[in-house]
Enzyme design. Structure first.
Site, PDB file in Angstrom:
ATOM      1  N   THR A   1       3.048  76.887  16.361  1.00  0.00           N
ATOM      2  CA  THR A   1       3.570  75.870  15.439  1.00  0.00           C
ATOM      3  C   THR A   1       2.800  74.607  15.798  1.00  0.00           C
ATOM      4  OG1 THR A   1       5.331  75.113  16.919  1.00  0.00           O
ATOM      5  CG2 THR A   1       5.898  76.907  15.404  1.00  0.00           C
TER       6      THR A   1
ATOM      7  N   TYR B   1      -3.421  72.694 -33.637  1.00  0.00           N
ATOM      8  CA  TYR B   1      -4.715  72.937 -33.004  1.00  0.00           C
ATOM      9  C   TYR B   1      -5.549  71.656 -32.981  1.00  0.00           C
ATOM     10  CZ  TYR B   1      -9.319  74.714 -31.882  1.00  0.00           C
ATOM     11  OH  TYR B   1     -10.533  74.921 -31.266  1.00  0.00           O
TER      12      TYR B   1
ATOM     13  N   ASN C   1     -21.942  83.387  11.710  1.00  0.00           N
ATOM     14  CA  ASN C   1     -21.055  82.478  10.973  1.00  0.00           C
ATOM     15  C   ASN C   1     -20.093  83.220  10.044  1.00  0.00           C
ATOM     16  OD1 ASN C   1     -22.287  80.244  12.144  1.00  0.00           O
ATOM     17  ND2 ASN C   1     -23.865  80.179  10.554  1.00  0.00           N
TER      18      ASN C   1
ATOM     19  N   GLU D   1     -15.150  81.147   4.842  1.00  0.00           N
ATOM     20  CA  GLU D   1     -15.465  79.745   4.509  1.00  0.00           C
ATOM     21  C   GLU D   1     -15.658  79.570   3.005  1.00  0.00           C
ATOM     22  OE1 GLU D   1     -17.823  77.636   8.047  1.00  0.00           O
ATOM     23  OE2 GLU D   1     -18.763  79.470   7.372  1.00  0.00           O
TER      24      GLU D   1
ATOM     25  N   GLN E   1     -10.753  74.176 -27.224  1.00  0.00           N
ATOM     26  CA  GLN E   1     -11.918  75.005 -26.909  1.00  0.00           C
ATOM     27  C   GLN E   1     -12.275  74.879 -25.426  1.00  0.00           C
ATOM     28  OE1 GLN E   1     -15.185  75.593 -29.784  1.00  0.00           O
ATOM     29  NE2 GLN E   1     -16.451  74.439 -28.361  1.00  0.00           N
TER      30      GLN E   1
ATOM     31  N   SER F   1     -27.803  81.863  11.503  1.00  0.00           N
ATOM     32  CA  SER F   1     -28.302  80.511  11.246  1.00  0.00           C
ATOM     33  C   SER F   1     -29.822  80.591  11.170  1.00  0.00           C
ATOM     34  CB  SER F   1     -27.866  79.591  12.390  1.00  0.00           C
ATOM     35  OG  SER F   1     -28.797  78.538  12.560  1.00  0.00           O
TER      36      SER F   1
HETATM   37  N1  ARG Z   1     -14.201  77.981 -30.811  1.00  0.00           N
HETATM   38  C1  ARG Z   1     -12.878  77.518 -31.101  1.00  0.00           C
HETATM   39  C2  ARG Z   1     -12.038  77.454 -29.842  1.00  0.00           C
HETATM   40  O1  ARG Z   1     -12.452  77.989 -28.855  1.00  0.00           O
HETATM   41  C3  ARG Z   1     -12.232  78.442 -32.068  1.00  0.00           C
HETATM   42  C4  ARG Z   1     -11.217  77.788 -32.912  1.00  0.00           C
HETATM   43  C5  ARG Z   1     -11.863  76.801 -33.789  1.00  0.00           C
HETATM   44  N2  ARG Z   1     -10.946  76.273 -34.725  1.00  0.00           N
HETATM   45  C6  ARG Z   1     -11.233  75.173 -35.448  1.00  0.00           C
HETATM   46  N3  ARG Z   1     -10.330  74.790 -36.253  1.00  0.00           N
HETATM   47  N4  ARG Z   1     -12.340  74.509 -35.285  1.00  0.00           N
HETATM   48  O2  ARG Z   1     -10.987  76.896 -29.797  1.00  0.00           O
END
Ligand code: ARG
Length: 462
Positions: free
Chosen positions: A157, A319, A287, A292, A324, A279
């Protein structure tokens, strides 16, 4: 087909080439292609089943998509930046293969629900692979533990010698950590395995689709109940990255111990040539690069978790192109965790040897049996705190005299307290110190043997 042909008549000119590259994800989302094809096949079947396209059209789409899969697997499908992303690349190729009917594939869906579907299918497969890798790691851990129930190692500990433990007990602590990891992935899986397909761009679709049918074809447990949530939710990815981060925490802690143990100062393990590096200048060096690197790569996975959290926190529904950015970190985390689990499994299986002699010397040459002296008196009616103080005193005088507790004569013990008898020597021997901790979950050999069996049962359960 180039990108400028993709967009509707609303557009008059093509993207600036640098912006096209900036906008594209094809160079990394090609990783999703198998899932994209499978998802599109399910979508096509659903469209046909619902009478939105004819069944011959459905079959043509499914067959064309299958052809793209073969082309990809044979290395003959290599879409470039003009396809923007994997979804467009597949659609364009499909139209080349099956003609105009290919243009019907995108009826009733959007790339927004499509990419969400692909990512979930990908992660679902990866989670299962990672769970299998955890099982392999655990199996090696338990194998080594089995051979070392009676091997003793100092327990620490504050990185100070505390009490000796069974080496198996120490290793089984990592079994428990990775068992939680395994279970956590199973839990995450339940929230990965929900279908957003058919949520459309954000609001659903005017076509009479059957989301439950496509979900069933793709073996999703259920569908998203709200289309806005369905296309913009990345909780499942964050949960996965969090589970992945904890796996890395555990591997990194073990790595740190192996690094310490393999140092001259500890000398508890030696690294075998198959898993150690030299090394370029110091010929004597060996090593521990494997642990690591695992310790070093841990930060990457934490970083991906952080990046995803920050990416999500300000996004309005539904969205946004920011999403992306979810992929590269996710893919890298998956690949890193898999590579680290594989490397650590090999390291344990064939890259390390515990030095029994060094371990035996280590547990016999310190004061890590001091608690047992206090327990000895406490078991004979001396209040524990009083016993504790007496032993503190004898530790101090022993250190000054250059002695260990086992070197004290019986008369010295009796001078300290008349309750001491000859059996004190047995009570403070390292083996007995370990054996005596027979409380549930403790390091006593009986407990450890039971824990080993339980671990084996756990591994064989699935
Ligand atoms: N390549 C886009 C992504 O990975 C796909 C979806 C695109 N949608 C859009 N409305 N531009 O999210």
């Amino acid at each position: 087909m180039t990108q400028q042909q993709t967009w509707s008549q609303r557009f008059e000119s093509a993207l600036h080439p640098t912006i096209a590259r900036f906008n594209a994800s094809i160079h990394f989302d090609i990783e999703l292609i198998e899932y994209d094809l499978t998802g599109s096949q399910a979508h096509a079947k659903m469209l046909a089943k619902c009478g939105i396209i004819s069944s011959e059209e459905g079959e043509q789409l499914v067959t064309g998509l299958e052809q793209i899969r073969q082309e990809y697997r044979q290395g003959n499908f290599n879409p470039g930046v003009d396809s923007e992303d994997v979804h467009f690349a597949v659609e364009h190729r499909l139209v080349e293969i099956v003609g105009d009917v290919g243009k019907k594939l995108h009826t009733g869906r959007s790339r927004n629900d499509q990419v969400g579907t692909d990512t979930r299918l990908y992660l679902r497969a990866q989670i299962q692979q990672i769970q299998n890798l955890i099982r392999e790691f655990q199996t090696v851990l338990v194998d080594i533990a089995e051979q070392n129930v009676e091997t003793l190692i100092p327990g620490y500990t504050h990185l100070q010698r505390a009490q000796p433990v069974s080496l198996a007990h120490h290793l089984l602590a990592y079994f428990q950590m990775t068992q939680r990891d395994w279970e956590r992935l199973g839990d995450v899986y339940r929230r990965v395995n929900i279908s957003p397909l058919g949520c459309g761009a954000l609001a659903g679709t005017t076509f009479p689709i059957d989301r439950h049918y496509s979900a069933q074809l793709l073996h999703f447990d259920k569908v998203y109940d709200n289309s806005l949530d369905g296309v913009s939710d990345r909780d499942f990815a964050i949960e996965f990255l969090s589970a992945a981060s904890l796996i890395m925490v555990h591997l990194s802690r073990l790595s740190e111990e192996v690094i310490l143990w393999s140092s001259e100062e500890f000398g508890f393990v030696t690294l075998k040539d198959s898993c150690a590096t030299g090394s370029s200048i110091m010929p004597q060096k060996k090593n521990p690069d494997v642990p690591e690197l695992v310790r070093g790569k841990t930060g990457r996975v934490f970083g991906h978790l952080q990046a995803m959290l920050v990416m999500m926190k300000g996004l309005p529904l539904a969205y946004n192109k920011d999403l992306q950015e979810d992929k590269e970190g996710l893919f890298d985390a998956v690949n890193t965790v898999k590579a680290c689990l594989e490397a650590m499994t090999i390291l344990l299986r064939e890259g390390l040897e515990f030095c029994d002699r060094r371990l035996a010397v280590a547990v016999a040459s310190d004061f890590s049996n001091a608690t047992d002296v206090a327990d000895y008196l406490a078991a004979r009616g001396v209040p524990f705190r009083e016993a504790y103080n007496l032993v503190g005193k004898v530790v101090k005088t022993s250190i000054a005299a250059g002695k260990l507790l086992k070197d004290l004569s019986l008369s010295e013990w009796k001078q300290l307290h008349p309750k001491f008898e000859n059996d004190i020597y047995e009570a403070i021997s390292p083996r007995q110190v370990v054996a005596a901790r027979n409380s549930y979950g403790g390091t006593g050999f009986e407990q450890v043997s039971k824990a080993l069996q339980a671990a084996r049962d756990q591994i064989n359960q699935d």
